[in-house]
Design a protein around this motif. Structure first.
Motif, short mmCIF file in Angstrom:
data_model
loop_
_atom_site.label_atom_id
_atom_site.label_comp_id
_atom_site.label_asym_id
_atom_site.label_seq_id
_atom_site.Cartn_x
_atom_site.Cartn_y
_atom_site.Cartn_z
N LEU A 81 0.77 -1.17 -0.09
CA LEU A 81 0.03 -0.14 0.00
C LEU A 81 0.91 1.23 -0.23
O LEU A 81 0.42 2.08 -0.60
CB LEU A 81 -0.96 -0.04 1.20
N MET A 82 1.96 1.30 0.61
CA MET A 82 2.79 2.31 0.70
C MET A 82 3.63 2.47 -0.65
O MET A 82 3.63 3.90 -1.13
CB MET A 82 3.81 2.19 1.85
N ASN A 83 3.68 1.52 -1.49
CA ASN A 83 4.48 1.72 -2.87
C ASN A 83 3.48 2.48 -3.49
O ASN A 83 3.72 3.09 -4.37
CB ASN A 83 4.71 0.26 -3.28
N LEU A 84 2.15 1.95 -3.35
CA LEU A 84 1.10 2.45 -4.42
C LEU A 84 0.70 3.84 -4.03
O LEU A 84 0.59 4.65 -4.96
CB LEU A 84 -0.12 1.92 -4.36
N PHE A 85 0.88 4.20 -2.71
CA PHE A 85 0.74 5.88 -2.30
C PHE A 85 1.92 6.53 -2.84
O PHE A 85 1.91 7.78 -3.15
CB PHE A 85 0.75 5.67 -0.79
N GLN A 86 3.24 5.93 -2.81
CA GLN A 86 4.39 6.75 -3.33
C GLN A 86 4.31 6.81 -4.74
O GLN A 86 4.57 8.02 -5.39
CB GLN A 86 5.58 5.87 -2.84
N ILE A 87 3.82 6.02 -5.57
CA ILE A 87 3.49 6.08 -6.94
C ILE A 87 2.60 7.21 -7.30
O ILE A 87 2.66 8.09 -8.25
CB ILE A 87 3.10 4.73 -7.65
N PHE A 88 1.49 7.29 -6.73
CA PHE A 88 0.37 8.37 -6.60
C PHE A 88 0.87 9.64 -6.48
O PHE A 88 0.84 10.50 -7.17
CB PHE A 88 -0.75 7.99 -5.71
N VAL A 136 5.98 15.29 1.25
CA VAL A 136 5.13 14.02 1.37
C VAL A 136 5.96 12.99 0.73
O VAL A 136 6.03 11.85 1.35
CB VAL A 136 3.76 14.07 0.73
N PHE A 137 6.45 13.07 -0.49
CA PHE A 137 7.08 11.97 -0.88
C PHE A 137 8.44 11.65 -0.20
O PHE A 137 8.72 10.49 -0.24
CB PHE A 137 7.51 12.67 -2.55
N ILE A 138 9.16 12.66 0.22
CA ILE A 138 10.36 12.30 0.83
C ILE A 138 9.87 11.47 2.15
O ILE A 138 10.76 10.47 2.54
CB ILE A 138 11.25 13.45 1.33
N PHE A 139 8.82 12.04 2.91
CA PHE A 139 8.28 11.34 4.09
C PHE A 139 7.95 9.90 4.05
O PHE A 139 8.39 8.86 4.41
CB PHE A 139 7.25 11.93 4.64
N VAL A 140 7.15 9.64 2.61
CA VAL A 140 6.77 8.29 2.24
C VAL A 140 7.85 7.37 1.87
O VAL A 140 7.99 6.23 2.15
CB VAL A 140 5.59 8.42 1.23
#
Length: 72
Positions: A2-9, A60-64
């Motif tokens: 789920l974290m990978n999908l959020f990072q792609i988004f 947000v991208f760096i945090f994720v």
């Protein structure tokens, strides 16, 4: 997963926001040239919103990214 999908988004949104910023400033300004002959001007309206959204999405991208490394 789920974290990978959020990072792609988030990365897709970041790419979109950056492309919208460059489109409004012209090709010469995108390469570091001066646009409009002015030395300094303030960001207003949509330009300012896109600039702030870019900063927020980078954070947000760096945090994720850090979170996804910790979870693996």
């Amino acid at each position: 997963m789920l974290m990978n999908l959020f990072q792609i988004f988030v990365s897709a949104l970041l790419i979109l926001v950056v492309l919208l910023q460059v489109k409004g400033s012209g090709f010469g300004a995108a390469l570091g040239g001066m646009s409009g002959g002015s030395v300094y001007r303030t960001k207003r309206g949509l330009e300012r919103t896109l600039f702030q959204a870019t900063i927020l999405l980078v954070i947000v991208f760096i945090f994720v990214s850090f979170l996804s490394v910790q979870w693996q």
